[in-house]
Design an enzyme around this catalytic site. Structure first.
Site, PDB file in Angstrom:
ATOM      1  N   HIS A 197       0.820  -1.211   0.000  1.00 61.82           N
ATOM      2  CA  HIS A 197       0.000   0.000   0.000  1.00 61.82           C
ATOM      3  C   HIS A 197       0.851   1.257   0.000  1.00 61.82           C
ATOM      4  CE1 HIS A 197      -3.114  -2.697   2.139  1.00 61.82           C
ATOM      5  NE2 HIS A 197      -3.131  -2.831   0.835  1.00 61.82           N
ATOM      6  N   ARG A 304      -7.787  -4.615 -10.768  1.00 66.55           N
ATOM      7  CA  ARG A 304      -7.530  -5.650  -9.750  1.00 66.55           C
ATOM      8  C   ARG A 304      -8.564  -5.476  -8.634  1.00 66.55           C
ATOM      9  NH1 ARG A 304      -1.753  -4.451 -11.145  1.00 66.55           N
ATOM     10  NH2 ARG A 304      -0.672  -6.432 -11.396  1.00 66.55           N
ATOM     11  N   ARG A 340     -11.139  -7.834 -13.519  1.00 62.69           N
ATOM     12  CA  ARG A 340     -10.702  -9.179 -13.132  1.00 62.69           C
ATOM     13  C   ARG A 340     -11.371  -9.579 -11.827  1.00 62.69           C
ATOM     14  NH1 ARG A 340      -4.450 -10.251 -11.792  1.00 62.69           N
ATOM     15  NH2 ARG A 340      -4.990  -9.214  -9.843  1.00 62.69           N
ATOM     16  N   GLU A 439      -1.260 -17.145 -16.698  1.00 62.07           N
ATOM     17  CA  GLU A 439      -0.175 -16.812 -15.770  1.00 62.07           C
ATOM     18  C   GLU A 439       0.374 -18.053 -15.084  1.00 62.07           C
ATOM     19  OE1 GLU A 439      -1.619 -13.969 -12.890  1.00 62.07           O
ATOM     20  OE2 GLU A 439      -3.557 -14.931 -12.724  1.00 62.07           O
ATOM     21  N   ASN A 462       3.813 -11.385 -14.392  1.00 57.25           N
ATOM     22  CA  ASN A 462       4.378 -11.310 -13.036  1.00 57.25           C
ATOM     23  C   ASN A 462       4.342 -12.701 -12.403  1.00 57.25           C
ATOM     24  OD1 ASN A 462       4.164  -8.635 -13.667  1.00 57.25           O
ATOM     25  ND2 ASN A 462       2.518  -8.177 -12.241  1.00 57.25           N
ATOM     26  N   ASP A 463       3.217 -13.378 -12.606  1.00 60.43           N
ATOM     27  CA  ASP A 463       3.091 -14.728 -12.075  1.00 60.43           C
ATOM     28  C   ASP A 463       3.673 -15.771 -13.024  1.00 60.43           C
ATOM     29  OD1 ASP A 463       1.927 -14.651  -9.487  1.00 60.43           O
ATOM     30  OD2 ASP A 463       0.106 -13.875 -10.397  1.00 60.43           O
ATOM     31  N   ARG A 473       8.054 -14.365  -6.501  1.00 58.61           N
ATOM     32  CA  ARG A 473       8.156 -13.004  -7.028  1.00 58.61           C
ATOM     33  C   ARG A 473       8.370 -11.943  -5.957  1.00 58.61           C
ATOM     34  NH1 ARG A 473       1.947 -11.849  -9.220  1.00 58.61           N
ATOM     35  NH2 ARG A 473       2.198  -9.671  -8.712  1.00 58.61           N
ATOM     36  N   CYS A 510      -1.007  -7.984 -19.164  1.00 56.75           N
ATOM     37  CA  CYS A 510      -1.207  -6.985 -18.103  1.00 56.75           C
ATOM     38  C   CYS A 510      -0.134  -7.107 -17.037  1.00 56.75           C
ATOM     39  CB  CYS A 510      -2.613  -7.084 -17.517  1.00 56.75           C
ATOM     40  SG  CYS A 510      -3.021  -8.713 -16.917  1.00 56.75           S
TER      41      CYS A 510
HETATM   42  C1  PEP Z   1       0.391 -10.839 -13.269  1.00 61.48           C
HETATM   43  O1  PEP Z   1       0.533 -11.852 -12.585  1.00 61.48           O
HETATM   44  O2  PEP Z   1       1.182 -10.517 -14.192  1.00 61.48           O
HETATM   45  C2  PEP Z   1      -0.742  -9.913 -13.008  1.00 61.48           C
HETATM   46  C3  PEP Z   1      -0.990  -8.905 -13.800  1.00 61.48           C
HETATM   47  O3  PEP Z   1      -1.485 -10.120 -11.908  1.00 61.48           O
HETATM   48  P1  PEP Z   1      -1.012  -9.755 -10.406  1.00 61.48           P
HETATM   49  O4  PEP Z   1       0.243  -8.943 -10.504  1.00 61.48           O
HETATM   50  O5  PEP Z   1      -2.148  -9.025  -9.785  1.00 61.48           O
HETATM   51  O6  PEP Z   1      -0.788 -11.120  -9.809  1.00 61.48           O
HETATM   52 MG    MG Z   2      -1.081 -12.576 -11.388  1.00 63.30          MG
END
Ligand code: PEP
Ligand code: MG
Length: 598
Positions: A197, A304, A340, A439, A462-463, A473, A510
């Site tokens: 945050h 999100r 989402r 992901e 990201n995942d 991560r 994304c």
């Molecule tokens: C991702 O995993 O790339 C993604 C966009 O979702 P989050 O970062 O919310 O897990």
């Molecule tokens: Mg993700």
């Protein structure tokens, strides 16, 4: 680099971009000094009056902060401070403190400190990340209250003129706002992730911030000359003249690039050979929708929704969610809005789910798995989305899909929701696109099957990177293994895009890779249709897309997929960028913080 005993560079994770060159202001996380100190019986009532005054004053300060920030950034952020005001106002603790001041004739600071410590000790033992996060809030409130009681002031902040870099192990959003925003302030923090945050608030307020320095922040002393490079994630302490000069140039380049990217924001993202890419924005909070409009993006590529839980312990009901979704859709007019469904679990807000411990949260009860196990909660969200669909251009997206059955089960739930709404005479749009995030490697590998049932794909890199490479991560110790350009990741992306396109499905991204210069070239080359990025990156992304050509990007991306290491991929990209698009080289070097002095 250590040139003398007190000249060094720390490396963390850049979470809100910018450069600040100034003096360090170190906020010690050591508990405030509170020693037992007897007071005379005749002074007891005065001590109680001081205590109640301190409580009232801190509560008022926090409420004022809540209202200021509410006006600037929206109600969600205001709630962070309202929650702290509620902690200060805790009648049970405060009542007990008054009782003990009378009984033990000790100072209010000493008794308050110990009472709150008992709560902190209990919460600290919890395995639940959400409850542990509350500890940081509670101890911050306690420290502020004790400062008031002891008349202590952060005098050194006022003593230092000009830009400052605040150094602390941890700051919560309230602490962040405690600093005058009239002067240039940066933050170098030991703890916290890019999506914490505090990082989100820093980004919204354009405050350069680097997190994840760990306990190394303790090496910095107040008054040290420091340069915070929140592009490359570095803190340079007592830099030499050469480094200072280097950063003077880097700061003017930063200002120049920011201006340049702003000019690109409202131009179309078309490659030199006329291949069009749509650029959308990711948002975490409903109030950010208005920023998407002025950022020049084509819509929202990821909302999100789990952030609706920001500091809330209860799930927002269907009606509340409907109002929020409707408001965003109306604001965006006919631009697409991809919402989402809840991605709770992992590192996000587990406390709200009612499940205390998940031994392996990233591989555990997260996102679609949680939602399908809790149809009561999931159906509320789906119904809210279906109802809101009338007010704009909605697309629904499911996170963490790992198999075909999860998609089928969700479709069945949507069907039930439609029927239940119809029974209540509530109409729903018939043709809302239902897409999935890719992901998890299993989803990428069966993307050809999923494409038959999903209306679109969005790559969550990201995942995808963490699950493909088995690298947490959020663990900064594994940063070097978190390789976005690992050929295994690129091959999964290639497979996903090709499978989607075979069935004429839109394939978007994304994840953060979509805002990374190398990532943009690779993704465009692999045939991505949409890049959804943070609104601050819209200009940068458009600028890069407009300078490359699709034909060459395709050849580069294809060759990169065949490489055996991430390093080989980067070397190939560097060589080809220099050969084909030399004007991009300084921009990329700048963003990646290459050639840094110090
Ligand atoms: C991702 O995993 O790339 C993604 C966009 O979702 P989050 O970062 O919310 O897990
Ligand atoms: Mg993700």
């Amino acid at each position: 680099m250590v040139a003398d005993q007190h000249r060094f560079t720390l490396t963390g994770i850049a979470s809100s971009p910018g450069i600040v060159s100034g003096r360090a202001v170190v906020l010690t996380e050591k508990p405030v000094e509170v020693n037992p100190e007897k007071i005379k019986p005749e002074n007891v009532e005065k001590e109680i009056a001081n205590f109640t005054y301190a409580i009232a004053r801190l509560k008022k300060d926090l409420e004022k902060q809540a209202s200021n920030i509410g006006e600037r950034l929206g109600a969600e952020y205001a709630r962070l401070f309202e929650a702290q005001a509620m902690i200060v106002d805790d009648q049970v603790i405060n009542g007990k403190v008054i009782e003990l001041i009378r009984k033990e004739c000790q100072t209010a600071a000493y008794i308050y400190y110990n009472q709150v410590q008992q709560v902190i000790d209990q919460l600290s033992k919890s395995n639940d990340a959400y409850l542990r996060e509350r500890v940081l809030d509670i101890s911050s409130v306690r420290n502020r209250l004790i400062e008031i009681l002891q008349g202590a002031k952060k005098a050194f902040v006022k003593d230092i003129e000009g830009p400052i870099v605040v150094i602390a192990r941890y700051l919560n959003p309230g602490d962040l706002l405690g600093f005058s925003l009239k002067r240039k302030v940066g933050f170098a923090l030991g703890l916290g992730g890019v999506t914490s945050h505090t990082s989100l608030l820093a980004k919204s307020l354009n405050l350069p911030t680097v997190v994840g320095f760990g306990l190394d922040v303790d090496r910095v002393k107040s008054g040290d000359r420091v340069i915070l490079d929140a592009y490359s994630g570095r803190l340079l302490v007592n830099p030499d003249v050469k480094t200072v000069n280097f950063y003077r140039d880097r700061q003017s380049l930063s200002a120049e690039l920011t201006r340049k990217f702003q000019q690109e924001c409202h131009k179309p993202a078309v490659t030199k050979d006329r291949h069009r890419i749509r650029i959308l924005n990711n948002i975490e909070l409903p109030s950010e929708a208005s920023r998407v409009i002025y950022s020049g993006a084509d819509g929202i590529g990821l909302f999100r929704t789990e952030y609706l839980f920001l500091r809330d312990t209860a799930f927002p009901n269907c009606e509340k969610q409907f109002r929020i979704y409707r408001q965003i859709l109306e604001k965006m007019g006919n631009k697409p809005v991809v919402i989402r469904t809840f991605d709770l679990g992992g590192d996000k807000f587990v406390g709200s789910t009612g499940k205390a411990v998940d031994p392996n949260p990233f591989l555990g009860w997260r996102a679609i798995r949680f939602c399908l196990d809790r149809p009561d909660i999931f159906k509320d969200q789906l119904k809210a989305l279906l109802r809101a669909s009338f007010y704009g251009n909605l697309e629904i997206m499911l996170p963490m899909i790992s198999n075909f059955e999860e998609l089928s089960a969700t479709k069945q739930l949507i069907k039930e929701c439609r029927e239940e709404l119809a029974a209540d005479k509530i109409k729903t749009k018939p043709d809302i696109p239902l897409g999935i995030m890719i992901e998890i490697p299993s989803a990428a590998l069966i993307a050809n099957h999923l494409a038959k049932e999903a209306d679109f794909f969005s790559l969550g890199t990201n995942d995808l990177v963490q699950y493909t490479l088995a690298v947490d991560r959020t663990n900064e110790m594994l940063g070097h293994l978190y390789q976005t350009y690992h050929p295994a990741v690129l091959q999964l992306i290639e497979k996903t895009i090709n499978s989607g396109h075979r069935y004429k499905r839109k394939v978007a991204i994304c994840g953060e890779m979509g805002a990374d210069p190398y990532g943009i070239i690779l993704l465009v080359g692999l045939g991505i249709d949409e890049l959804s990025v943070n609104f601050q990156s819209t200009g940068l992304v458009k600028s890069i897309v407009r300078q490359i050509d699709f034909r060459r990007a395709k050849l580069i991306a294809k060759a990169c997929c065949k490489k055996s290491t991430a390093k080989e991929v980067e070397d190939l990209l560097d060589a080809k960028i220099e050969e084909y698009w030399p004007k991009l080289v300084p921009v990329i070097k700048f963003i990646k913080g290459i050639n840094h002095a110090g």
